[in-house]
Design an enzyme around this catalytic site. Structure first.
Site, PDB file in Angstrom:
ATOM      1  N   CYS A  87     -27.183 -21.166 -15.831  1.00  0.00           N
ATOM      2  CA  CYS A  87     -26.389 -21.618 -16.979  1.00  0.00           C
ATOM      3  C   CYS A  87     -27.291 -21.670 -18.201  1.00  0.00           C
ATOM      4  O   CYS A  87     -28.455 -22.042 -18.116  1.00  0.00           O
ATOM      5  CB  CYS A  87     -25.686 -22.935 -16.706  1.00  0.00           C
ATOM      6  SG  CYS A  87     -26.639 -24.409 -17.073  1.00  0.00           S
ATOM      7  N   GLU A  88     -26.724 -21.239 -19.329  1.00  0.00           N
ATOM      8  CA  GLU A  88     -27.555 -21.124 -20.524  1.00  0.00           C
ATOM      9  C   GLU A  88     -27.842 -22.475 -21.169  1.00  0.00           C
ATOM     10  O   GLU A  88     -28.682 -22.581 -22.047  1.00  0.00           O
ATOM     11  CB  GLU A  88     -26.895 -20.188 -21.540  1.00  0.00           C
ATOM     12  CG  GLU A  88     -25.616 -20.696 -22.151  1.00  0.00           C
ATOM     13  CD  GLU A  88     -24.978 -19.680 -23.092  1.00  0.00           C
ATOM     14  OE1 GLU A  88     -25.376 -18.507 -23.054  1.00  0.00           O
ATOM     15  OE2 GLU A  88     -24.083 -20.084 -23.861  1.00  0.00           O
ATOM     16  N   HIS A  89     -27.139 -23.519 -20.716  1.00  0.00           N
ATOM     17  CA  HIS A  89     -27.374 -24.841 -21.314  1.00  0.00           C
ATOM     18  C   HIS A  89     -28.575 -25.538 -20.710  1.00  0.00           C
ATOM     19  O   HIS A  89     -29.322 -26.205 -21.414  1.00  0.00           O
ATOM     20  CB  HIS A  89     -26.130 -25.729 -21.129  1.00  0.00           C
ATOM     21  CG  HIS A  89     -24.896 -25.140 -21.702  1.00  0.00           C
ATOM     22  ND1 HIS A  89     -23.748 -24.914 -20.959  1.00  0.00           N
ATOM     23  CD2 HIS A  89     -24.631 -24.693 -22.939  1.00  0.00           C
ATOM     24  CE1 HIS A  89     -22.831 -24.363 -21.734  1.00  0.00           C
ATOM     25  NE2 HIS A  89     -23.336 -24.219 -22.938  1.00  0.00           N
ATOM     26  N   HIS A  90     -28.718 -25.431 -19.391  1.00  0.00           N
ATOM     27  CA  HIS A  90     -29.797 -26.160 -18.702  1.00  0.00           C
ATOM     28  C   HIS A  90     -30.774 -25.224 -18.009  1.00  0.00           C
ATOM     29  O   HIS A  90     -31.779 -25.679 -17.463  1.00  0.00           O
ATOM     30  CB  HIS A  90     -29.202 -27.111 -17.652  1.00  0.00           C
ATOM     31  CG  HIS A  90     -28.230 -28.103 -18.212  1.00  0.00           C
ATOM     32  ND1 HIS A  90     -26.867 -27.880 -18.247  1.00  0.00           N
ATOM     33  CD2 HIS A  90     -28.423 -29.318 -18.783  1.00  0.00           C
ATOM     34  CE1 HIS A  90     -26.268 -28.912 -18.813  1.00  0.00           C
ATOM     35  NE2 HIS A  90     -27.176 -29.802 -19.146  1.00  0.00           N
ATOM     36  N   GLN A 128     -20.049 -19.418 -17.220  1.00  0.00           N
ATOM     37  CA  GLN A 128     -19.212 -18.727 -16.232  1.00  0.00           C
ATOM     38  C   GLN A 128     -18.087 -17.927 -16.895  1.00  0.00           C
ATOM     39  O   GLN A 128     -17.725 -16.840 -16.437  1.00  0.00           O
ATOM     40  CB  GLN A 128     -18.646 -19.763 -15.252  1.00  0.00           C
ATOM     41  CG  GLN A 128     -17.959 -19.121 -14.058  1.00  0.00           C
ATOM     42  CD  GLN A 128     -17.470 -20.146 -13.057  1.00  0.00           C
ATOM     43  OE1 GLN A 128     -18.121 -21.167 -12.847  1.00  0.00           O
ATOM     44  NE2 GLN A 128     -16.341 -19.888 -12.435  1.00  0.00           N
ATOM     45  N   HIS A 156     -22.038 -25.471 -10.005  1.00  0.00           N
ATOM     46  CA  HIS A 156     -23.094 -25.539 -11.029  1.00  0.00           C
ATOM     47  C   HIS A 156     -24.097 -26.630 -10.680  1.00  0.00           C
ATOM     48  O   HIS A 156     -23.732 -27.811 -10.588  1.00  0.00           O
ATOM     49  CB  HIS A 156     -22.463 -25.820 -12.398  1.00  0.00           C
ATOM     50  CG  HIS A 156     -21.651 -24.663 -12.920  1.00  0.00           C
ATOM     51  ND1 HIS A 156     -22.000 -23.956 -14.049  1.00  0.00           N
ATOM     52  CD2 HIS A 156     -20.524 -24.079 -12.436  1.00  0.00           C
ATOM     53  CE1 HIS A 156     -21.115 -22.990 -14.246  1.00  0.00           C
ATOM     54  NE2 HIS A 156     -20.202 -23.046 -13.286  1.00  0.00           N
ATOM     55  N   CYS A 158     -26.252 -27.901 -12.486  1.00  0.00           N
ATOM     56  CA  CYS A 158     -26.391 -28.888 -13.564  1.00  0.00           C
ATOM     57  C   CYS A 158     -25.339 -29.987 -13.439  1.00  0.00           C
ATOM     58  O   CYS A 158     -25.474 -31.050 -14.047  1.00  0.00           O
ATOM     59  CB  CYS A 158     -26.335 -28.224 -14.942  1.00  0.00           C
ATOM     60  SG  CYS A 158     -24.764 -27.447 -15.318  1.00  0.00           S
TER      61      CYS A 158
HETATM   62  N1  LIG Z   1     -17.797 -24.089 -20.083  1.00  0.00           N
HETATM   63  C1  LIG Z   1     -18.936 -24.104 -19.396  1.00  0.00           C
HETATM   64  N2  LIG Z   1     -19.723 -25.173 -19.462  1.00  0.00           N
HETATM   65  C2  LIG Z   1     -20.858 -25.149 -18.741  1.00  0.00           C
HETATM   66  C3  LIG Z   1     -21.247 -24.096 -17.929  1.00  0.00           C
HETATM   67  N3  LIG Z   1     -22.431 -24.421 -17.348  1.00  0.00           N
HETATM   68  C4  LIG Z   1     -22.741 -25.647 -17.787  1.00  0.00           C
HETATM   69  N4  LIG Z   1     -21.794 -26.115 -18.638  1.00  0.00           N
HETATM   70  C5  LIG Z   1     -21.637 -27.387 -19.385  1.00  0.00           C
HETATM   71  O1  LIG Z   1     -22.316 -27.341 -20.600  1.00  0.00           O
HETATM   72  C6  LIG Z   1     -22.205 -28.630 -21.153  1.00  0.00           C
HETATM   73  C7  LIG Z   1     -23.364 -28.939 -22.049  1.00  0.00           C
HETATM   74  O2  LIG Z   1     -23.057 -30.193 -22.623  1.00  0.00           O
HETATM   75  P1  LIG Z   1     -24.074 -31.145 -23.385  1.00  0.00           P
HETATM   76  O3  LIG Z   1     -23.385 -32.448 -23.643  1.00  0.00           O
HETATM   77  O4  LIG Z   1     -24.654 -30.407 -24.557  1.00  0.00           O
HETATM   78  O5  LIG Z   1     -25.247 -31.285 -22.315  1.00  0.00           O
HETATM   79  P2  LIG Z   1     -25.587 -32.519 -21.372  1.00  0.00           P
HETATM   80  O6  LIG Z   1     -25.857 -33.747 -22.181  1.00  0.00           O
HETATM   81  O7  LIG Z   1     -26.705 -32.079 -20.480  1.00  0.00           O
HETATM   82  O8  LIG Z   1     -24.221 -32.697 -20.589  1.00  0.00           O
HETATM   83  P3  LIG Z   1     -23.926 -33.310 -19.134  1.00  0.00           P
HETATM   84  O9  LIG Z   1     -24.076 -32.202 -18.151  1.00  0.00           O
HETATM   85  O10 LIG Z   1     -22.512 -33.817 -19.223  1.00  0.00           O
HETATM   86  O11 LIG Z   1     -24.931 -34.407 -18.883  1.00  0.00           O
HETATM   87  C8  LIG Z   1     -22.037 -29.575 -19.963  1.00  0.00           C
HETATM   88  O12 LIG Z   1     -20.743 -30.119 -20.046  1.00  0.00           O
HETATM   89  C9  LIG Z   1     -22.138 -28.629 -18.743  1.00  0.00           C
HETATM   90  O13 LIG Z   1     -21.342 -29.062 -17.664  1.00  0.00           O
HETATM   91  C10 LIG Z   1     -20.388 -22.960 -17.891  1.00  0.00           C
HETATM   92  O14 LIG Z   1     -20.629 -21.963 -17.220  1.00  0.00           O
HETATM   93  N5  LIG Z   1     -19.242 -23.019 -18.627  1.00  0.00           N
HETATM   94 ZN   LIG Z   2     -25.764 -26.270 -17.078  1.00  0.00          ZN
END
Ligand SMILES: Nc1nc2c(ncn2[C@@H]2O[C@H](COP(=O)(O)OP(=O)(O)OP(=O)(O)O)[C@@H](O)[C@H]2O)c(=O)[nH]1
Ligand SMILES: [Zn+2]
Length: 198
Positions: A87-90, A128, A156, A158
């Site tokens: 996942c590109e966020h984490h 995704q 996921h 994360c």
């Molecule tokens: N739509 C979508 N969201 C994703 C995917 N992979 C991870 N995420 C979400 O990306 C979001 C990033 O949110 P942030 O609030 O910036 O990050 P965070 O504080 O680490 O969020 P939490 O996971 O809720 O603790 C989270 O809600 C993750 O669940 C994906 O493939 N699709």
């Molecule tokens: Zn993630």
């Protein structure tokens, strides 16, 4: 030349990535030169470069390398393609299955090329939803079939190892083009893959 696996790809571990991992280890409070960790920056760099090798691969070229004229015009379904992405966020893994179907319009593609296309897009930083559409659009634009459908079911890390810590949630995404936009064809595909969406 087509698709090459990483081992054949001859990618050298990038110095910048290796030294960045060494910095991360230090910043985490570890001793990056203790025996067990000495080679870790090198290994981690190699692993991350493997998991993102899709940036250096051309999925359309992979499909084009094995397209054949054929009169078959019923549904082709490749289901349960195992999938590992980040996942590109984490930059944590998400993993599961992809199901892909198409209905040819004069051309079929070598079956193995479909999981190869899935791998190329999965081996990039992704969400995704975009992964689903990348696979869908690539097949649609390259093979130009009567229709194409993609369903991805994934968990996921994360959401499992950290954050909300839900161990059993599965996310389903889907995309449909051409004849799969009609209810009948879409329903047949969903039934064939045993999806709850049908
Ligand atoms: N739509 C979508 N969201 C994703 C995917 N992979 C991870 N995420 C979400 O990306 C979001 C990033 O949110 P942030 O609030 O910036 O990050 P965070 O504080 O680490 O969020 P939490 O996971 O809720 O603790 C989270 O809600 C993750 O669940 C994906 O493939 N699709
Ligand atoms: Zn993630």
């Amino acid at each position: 030349m087509g698709y090459k696996r990483f081992e054949e790809y001859n990618v050298k571990v990038t110095d910048g990535i290796r030294s960045s991992y060494q910095t991360i280890l230090s910043e985490l409070g570890e001793d990056p030169v203790r025996e067990g960790l000495k080679k870790t920056p090198e290994r981690a760099a190699k692993a991350m470069q493997f998991l993102t090798q899709g940036y250096h691969q051309d999925p359309a070229k992979i499909l084009k390398s094995a397209m054949f004229r054929e009169g078959y015009s019923d549904m082709v379904v490749v289901k349960d393609i195992e999938l590992y992405s980040l996942c590109e966020h984490h930059m944590l893994p998400f993993f599961g299955k992809a199901h892909v179907a198409y209905i040819p319009d004069g051309q079929i593609v070598g079956l193995s090329k479909i999981p190869r296309v899935v791998d190329v897009f999965a081996r990039r930083l992704q969400v995704q939803e975009r992964l689903t559409h990348d696979i869908l659009e690539c097949i649609n634009e390259t093979l130009k079939p009567q229709g194409v459908a993609v369903v991805i079911e994934a968990s996921h890390m994360c959401m499992m190892m950290r954050g909300i810590q839900k161990q059993n949630s599965v996310t389903t995404t889907s995309g449909f083009r051409g004849v799969f936009e009609t209810v009948e064809t879409r329903t047949e595909f969903l039934r064939l893959i045993g999806s709850d969406l049908s």
